[in-house]
Design an enzyme around this catalytic site. Structure first.
Site, PDB file in Angstrom:
ATOM      1  N   ASP A   9       0.871  -1.178   0.000  1.00 58.48           N
ATOM      2  CA  ASP A   9       0.000   0.000   0.000  1.00 58.48           C
ATOM      3  C   ASP A   9       0.907   1.227   0.000  1.00 58.48           C
ATOM      4  OD1 ASP A   9      -1.828   2.147   0.725  1.00 58.48           O
ATOM      5  OD2 ASP A   9      -3.204   0.575   1.397  1.00 58.48           O
ATOM      6  N   ASP A  10       0.553   2.219  -0.823  1.00 57.45           N
ATOM      7  CA  ASP A  10       1.416   3.394  -0.901  1.00 57.45           C
ATOM      8  C   ASP A  10       1.250   4.320   0.298  1.00 57.45           C
ATOM      9  OD1 ASP A  10      -1.182   3.802  -2.079  1.00 57.45           O
ATOM     10  OD2 ASP A  10      -0.512   5.801  -2.679  1.00 57.45           O
ATOM     11  N   ASP A  53      -3.061  -3.162  -2.429  1.00 57.40           N
ATOM     12  CA  ASP A  53      -3.946  -2.040  -2.688  1.00 57.40           C
ATOM     13  C   ASP A  53      -4.118  -1.910  -4.201  1.00 57.40           C
ATOM     14  OD1 ASP A  53      -5.498   0.202  -2.401  1.00 57.40           O
ATOM     15  OD2 ASP A  53      -3.796   1.575  -2.263  1.00 57.40           O
ATOM     16  N   ASP A 326      11.763 -71.207  -6.483  1.00 56.12           N
ATOM     17  CA  ASP A 326      12.996 -70.645  -7.030  1.00 56.12           C
ATOM     18  C   ASP A 326      13.294 -71.314  -8.369  1.00 56.12           C
ATOM     19  OD1 ASP A 326      15.512 -68.922  -6.137  1.00 56.12           O
ATOM     20  OD2 ASP A 326      16.248 -70.705  -7.189  1.00 56.12           O
ATOM     21  N   ASN A 334      20.771 -65.875 -17.646  1.00 48.30           N
ATOM     22  CA  ASN A 334      21.254 -64.503 -17.780  1.00 48.30           C
ATOM     23  C   ASN A 334      22.629 -64.461 -18.424  1.00 48.30           C
ATOM     24  OD1 ASN A 334      19.047 -63.100 -16.704  1.00 48.30           O
ATOM     25  ND2 ASN A 334      19.757 -63.380 -14.607  1.00 48.30           N
ATOM     26  N   ASP A 343      14.578 -61.557 -17.918  1.00 50.23           N
ATOM     27  CA  ASP A 343      13.359 -60.821 -17.574  1.00 50.23           C
ATOM     28  C   ASP A 343      12.147 -61.409 -18.279  1.00 50.23           C
ATOM     29  OD1 ASP A 343      14.880 -59.154 -16.023  1.00 50.23           O
ATOM     30  OD2 ASP A 343      14.876 -57.463 -17.421  1.00 50.23           O
ATOM     31  N   GLU A 369      14.999 -64.355  -8.806  1.00 54.10           N
ATOM     32  CA  GLU A 369      14.194 -65.376  -9.486  1.00 54.10           C
ATOM     33  C   GLU A 369      13.372 -66.192  -8.497  1.00 54.10           C
ATOM     34  OE1 GLU A 369      18.319 -67.231  -8.791  1.00 54.10           O
ATOM     35  OE2 GLU A 369      17.446 -65.269  -9.184  1.00 54.10           O
TER      36      GLU A 369
END
Length: 462
Positions: A9-10, A53, A326, A334, A343, A369
């Site tokens: 606000d001024d 303001d 398992d 792999n 995978d 696994e």
């Protein structure tokens, strides 16, 4: 920590008075004597809320608000514009520029503090997401920046059936694209599920006169309606109730006589806020779901399975079997064919094992696994029959690798342990013993030839 509020606000006297009121309410404040200084402080301090303001000589509050909304660093800071000139044009310009509210001077202190509390609650909720370490959850915030909901569902709560048609007609004139329905307070409080609830309840003065403001708290407390937004319509004489309504959970207040343009802007802001909150919840639900599953196989992961097991233990005192499964010589797959092939095998094995398990069975990827199958209400004979069938399902048909002519034969070894319920109720400690017994039996299956089922000795489970 109390919220930090920027006052712009001024006039020095106005800043001092506002600062005193907010300090008495335990807020921290910073002040600016003009629009340019306010913009700089907002960017450097990132306050929780800005009071602006409208009329300042160097840069008026409207321009400051527009600049704040245009800057990604400040666009979400709540802004309240105030002015001694409270005509229709000023109000619409403020709301259209992105202000969260517009107040006329002299400021109603009770309403101002209520509005500040309401907006700061929204800030706190939003920041819980912004500061969350999970970046996927933060993405829910970005989702709300997409297409706006073009047909929100607004439900009018009216205490008098003959007044409903009039209010629905008024709302249709304000937002023609919205889906509008009418209902009673009792029906709204009796909703059974969130999907039955509207995006926004608009509560008429008649409904408030009959049910009181506590209907807001009731809607907020019910599981079916707690995520719906709430807006109330108040006659000028009841404006004193506005602050309490905000404290109880209303998102905004519409004051009679309703101005179509202003009401539309306020309702759109409410719906935009709900759209953001809905996006956050959807993201959270998605992340919680992902946290329960193994991303490769789609099975439950180990942590989720153990949690389910613990819950099942307390609910079920029947016989209980645990199978550790398992895959044999999986490292060779792999090493010889690559991890993508491994995978692929894990995914196919998971699908085969899921084929005809019972709904009550819990199958998860236990690690690497290895898989875990928990079977409530299963004796040793049943568990062994299932284990042998699983071995056969895995070994009988060779696995076709994707993007390859290679077919691999894979076998599995399974260790079983069974808890006999009549004498020994299943506890968390017993669950660990069962897992250890199954693991021991699995190792025995591996050592005695693989591709076979071994059950733990009876004295292990005595």
């Amino acid at each position: 920590m109390a919220g930090q509020i920027l006052i712009a606000d001024d006039l020095s006297l106005n800043r001092t008075v506002l600062r005193g009121k907010l300090t008495s309410a335990c807020y921290r404040t910073i002040t600016a004597n003009g629009g340019i200084a306010a913009l700089a402080l907002a960017r450097s301090h990132k306050p929780d809320l800005v009071l602006l303001d409208y009329h300042m000589p160097d840069m008026d509050g409207l321009a400051v608000c527009q600049e704040l909304r245009a800057d990604p660093k400040t666009r979400d800071i709540p802004v309240i514009l105030f002015s001694a000139t409270a005509d229709h044009g000023h109000r619409l310009s403020a709301l259209a520029a992105g202000a969260d509210d517009f107040l006329a001077k002299p400021l109603d202190e009770i309403y101002l503090l209520g509005r500040i509390r309401s907006l700061l609650r929204s800030v706190a909720h939003r920041d819980e997401w912004r500061l969350h370490p999970n970046t996927a959850l933060q993405a829910g915030l970005a989702e709300a920046a997409g297409a706006f909901v073009v047909q929100p569902h607004l439900s009018l709560l009216s205490g008098q059936p003959d007044a409903s048609a009039g209010w629905l007609s008024t709302l249709a004139a304000i937002w023609p694209e919205a889906r509008l329905t009418g209902t009673s307070v009792a029906n709204a409080l009796g909703l059974d599920a969130p999907e039955q609830a509207p995006d926004l309840f608009v509560i008429s003065p008649e409904a408030l006169a009959i049910s009181g403001l506590h209907v807001i708290a009731e809607l907020r407390s019910r599981s079916a309606t707690r995520h719906s937004e709430i807006c109330i319509i108040l006659p000028p004489a009841a404006r004193a109730n506005a602050a309490m309504a905000l404290d109880l959970g209303a998102a905004d207040i519409l004051t009679l006589p309703l101005d179509r343009a202003e009401s539309r802007l306020r309702l759109e802001k409410i719906i935009a806020h709900k759209q953001l909150a809905d996006a956050q919840r959807r993201t959270l639900e998605s992340q919680l779901g992902l946290a329960a599953f193994d991303p490769l196989t789609g099975l439950h992961n180990r942590n989720h399975a153990v949690t389910r097991l613990s819950r099942t233990i307390t609910q079920d005192q029947g016989k209980f079997a645990l199978l550790l499964i398992d895959l044999d010589r999986f490292k060779e797959i792999n090493d010889q064919h690559g991890h993508n092939a491994g995978d692929d095998i894990l995914q196919q094995v998971a699908r085969r094992m899921q084929t005809d398990l019972r709904k009550s069975d819990i199958l998860c990827r236990y690690g690497g696994e290895e898989f875990l199958l928990a079977m409530p209400n299963a004796d040793l004979e049943t568990a062994r029959h299932v284990a042998e069938r699983l071995c056969a399902r895995i070994a009988d048909d060779a696995f076709q690798l994707r993007n390859s002519d290679t077919r691999l034969t894979v076998t599995a070894s399974i260790g079983i342990s069974v808890h006999g319920a009549p004498k020994h109720p299943l506890t968390g400690e017993m669950l660990n013993q069962l897992l250890e017994a199954s693991d021991k039996a699995l190792r025995s299956a591996k050592l005695t030839g693989r591709n076979r089922v071994v059950s733990a000795q009876a004295n292990v489970l005595a």
